[in-house]
Design a protein around this motif. Structure first.
Motif, PDB file in Angstrom:
ATOM      1  N   SER A 110     -12.419   5.951  -3.858  1.00 48.66           N
ATOM      2  CA  SER A 110     -13.271   6.701  -4.050  1.00 48.66           C
ATOM      3  C   SER A 110     -13.585   6.906  -4.939  1.00 48.66           C
ATOM      4  CB  SER A 110     -13.902   7.184  -2.602  1.00 48.66           C
ATOM      5  OG  SER A 110     -15.300   7.895  -2.748  1.00 48.66           O
ATOM      6  N   THR A 162      -5.470  10.891  -0.683  1.00 53.73           N
ATOM      7  CA  THR A 162      -5.051   9.706   0.173  1.00 53.73           C
ATOM      8  C   THR A 162      -5.723   8.659  -1.003  1.00 53.73           C
ATOM      9  OG1 THR A 162      -7.749   9.914   0.873  1.00 53.73           O
ATOM     10  CG2 THR A 162      -5.777  10.911   1.563  1.00 53.73           C
ATOM     11  N   GLU A 200      -8.147   5.912   0.161  1.00 55.15           N
ATOM     12  CA  GLU A 200      -8.983   5.849   0.454  1.00 55.15           C
ATOM     13  C   GLU A 200      -9.946   6.705  -0.250  1.00 55.15           C
ATOM     14  OE1 GLU A 200      -6.999   6.297   2.892  1.00 55.15           O
ATOM     15  OE2 GLU A 200      -7.035   4.575   3.370  1.00 55.15           O
ATOM     16  N   ALA A 211      -7.134  -1.382  -1.898  1.00 56.09           N
ATOM     17  CA  ALA A 211      -6.172  -0.975  -1.273  1.00 56.09           C
ATOM     18  C   ALA A 211      -4.951  -2.060  -1.170  1.00 56.09           C
ATOM     19  CB  ALA A 211      -6.608  -0.757   0.320  1.00 56.09           C
ATOM     20  N   GLY A 212      -5.070  -2.831  -0.397  1.00 53.39           N
ATOM     21  CA  GLY A 212      -4.513  -4.554  -0.302  1.00 53.39           C
ATOM     22  C   GLY A 212      -3.487  -4.684  -1.487  1.00 53.39           C
ATOM     23  N   LYS A 244      -1.142  10.653   4.505  1.00 55.32           N
ATOM     24  CA  LYS A 244      -1.618   9.668   5.146  1.00 55.32           C
ATOM     25  C   LYS A 244      -1.901  10.523   6.531  1.00 55.32           C
ATOM     26  CE  LYS A 244       1.733   6.767   3.937  1.00 55.32           C
ATOM     27  NZ  LYS A 244       1.505   7.009   3.037  1.00 55.32           N
ATOM     28  N   ASP A 252     -14.749  -3.151  -2.957  1.00 56.47           N
ATOM     29  CA  ASP A 252     -14.429  -3.149  -1.989  1.00 56.47           C
ATOM     30  C   ASP A 252     -13.190  -2.872  -2.049  1.00 56.47           C
ATOM     31  OD1 ASP A 252     -12.673  -4.797   0.186  1.00 56.47           O
ATOM     32  OD2 ASP A 252     -12.663  -6.526  -0.843  1.00 56.47           O
ATOM     33  N   GLY A 253     -13.147  -1.967  -0.740  1.00 61.69           N
ATOM     34  CA  GLY A 253     -12.485  -1.161  -0.858  1.00 61.69           C
ATOM     35  C   GLY A 253     -10.636  -1.088  -0.030  1.00 61.69           C
ATOM     36  N   ALA A 254     -10.940  -2.073   0.805  1.00 63.09           N
ATOM     37  CA  ALA A 254     -10.008  -2.450   1.058  1.00 63.09           C
ATOM     38  C   ALA A 254      -9.327  -3.681   0.823  1.00 63.09           C
ATOM     39  CB  ALA A 254     -10.518  -3.359   2.459  1.00 63.09           C
ATOM     40  N   GLY A 255      -9.458  -4.995   0.177  1.00 65.97           N
ATOM     41  CA  GLY A 255      -9.375  -5.381  -1.448  1.00 65.97           C
ATOM     42  C   GLY A 255      -8.815  -5.466  -2.084  1.00 65.97           C
ATOM     43  N   VAL A 313       1.587   2.975  -1.632  1.00 67.86           N
ATOM     44  CA  VAL A 313       1.586   3.620  -0.912  1.00 67.86           C
ATOM     45  C   VAL A 313       1.648   4.609  -0.649  1.00 67.86           C
ATOM     46  CG1 VAL A 313       0.375   2.843   1.746  1.00 67.86           C
ATOM     47  CG2 VAL A 313       0.282   1.161  -0.041  1.00 67.86           C
TER      48      VAL A 313
END
Length: 179
Positions: free
Chosen positions: A92, A86, A88, A41-42, A54, A36-39, A49
């Motif tokens: 990954s 980045t 992301e 990243a949060g 970016k 869960d990349g978004a989770g 960050v």
């Protein structure tokens, strides 16, 4: 040695706990095979960050143009400037890395982000170094399975916007030097 590691000097206790907590989340996600990349990243603070690149669409285009116009022998060498990770791409790479993350091993003055590669190549240590760095720790060495070596941060980052580069593009200078 029973594991490979990224050795670092911790910034402080809070940053060390945050790194450990994040690693636990990634370890559970990898074990459950549920990325869960978004989770993930949060989890990061604004300061953490801010460590990551970016790129704007124009910067990404500029980077891709430079990358694909560079001869492969130069592109894959240490002479090739590279942008930072980045968020992301780091997430990954942690997910895709062919290794088990074992956690943070604390020492007196230095700590280790421990991992156990399944084989070689396993994806490298770049994403692990970026992870340690983003929490403000100082990486001092790496045992990647081929022997311990002091960490040497890259000194030639790629910067977008050619107007900010010194006269004489790095690739042109390198190609002139190589003759």
């Amino acid at each position: 040695m029973d594991y490979c590691f990224v050795e670092f000097e911790p910034k402080d206790g809070q940053a060390l706990r945050r790194l450990g907590d994040f690693l636990k989340r990634v370890m559970i996600a990898k074990e459950d095979d549920e990325f869960d990349g978004a989770g993930l990243a949060g989890f990061f603070s604004n300061v953490e960050v801010a460590y990551f690149w970016k790129p704007t669409d124009d910067e990404m285009k500029e980077w891709n143009d430079e990358w694909f116009s560079t001869p492969v022998a130069v592109r894959l060498s240490a002479a090739m400037p590279n942008p930072g990770w980045t968020l992301e791409s780091m997430l990954s790479a942690l997910w895709e890395g062919d290794y088990d993350l074992l956690g943070v091993v604390e020492g007196d003055a230095r700590c280790r982000l421990a991992f156990n590669p399944h084989g070689y190549p396993y994806g490298g240590t770049g994403s692990l170094v970026a992870l340690v760095d983003c929490f403000g720790h100082t990486v001092v060495g790496i045992e990647d399975g081929s022997g311990y070596a002091p960490h040497k941060p890259r000194t030639n980052p790629w910067l977008p916007n050619k107007a900010r580069r010194p006269r004489g593009h790095w690739l042109a200078r390198l190609l002139r030097w190589k003759g």
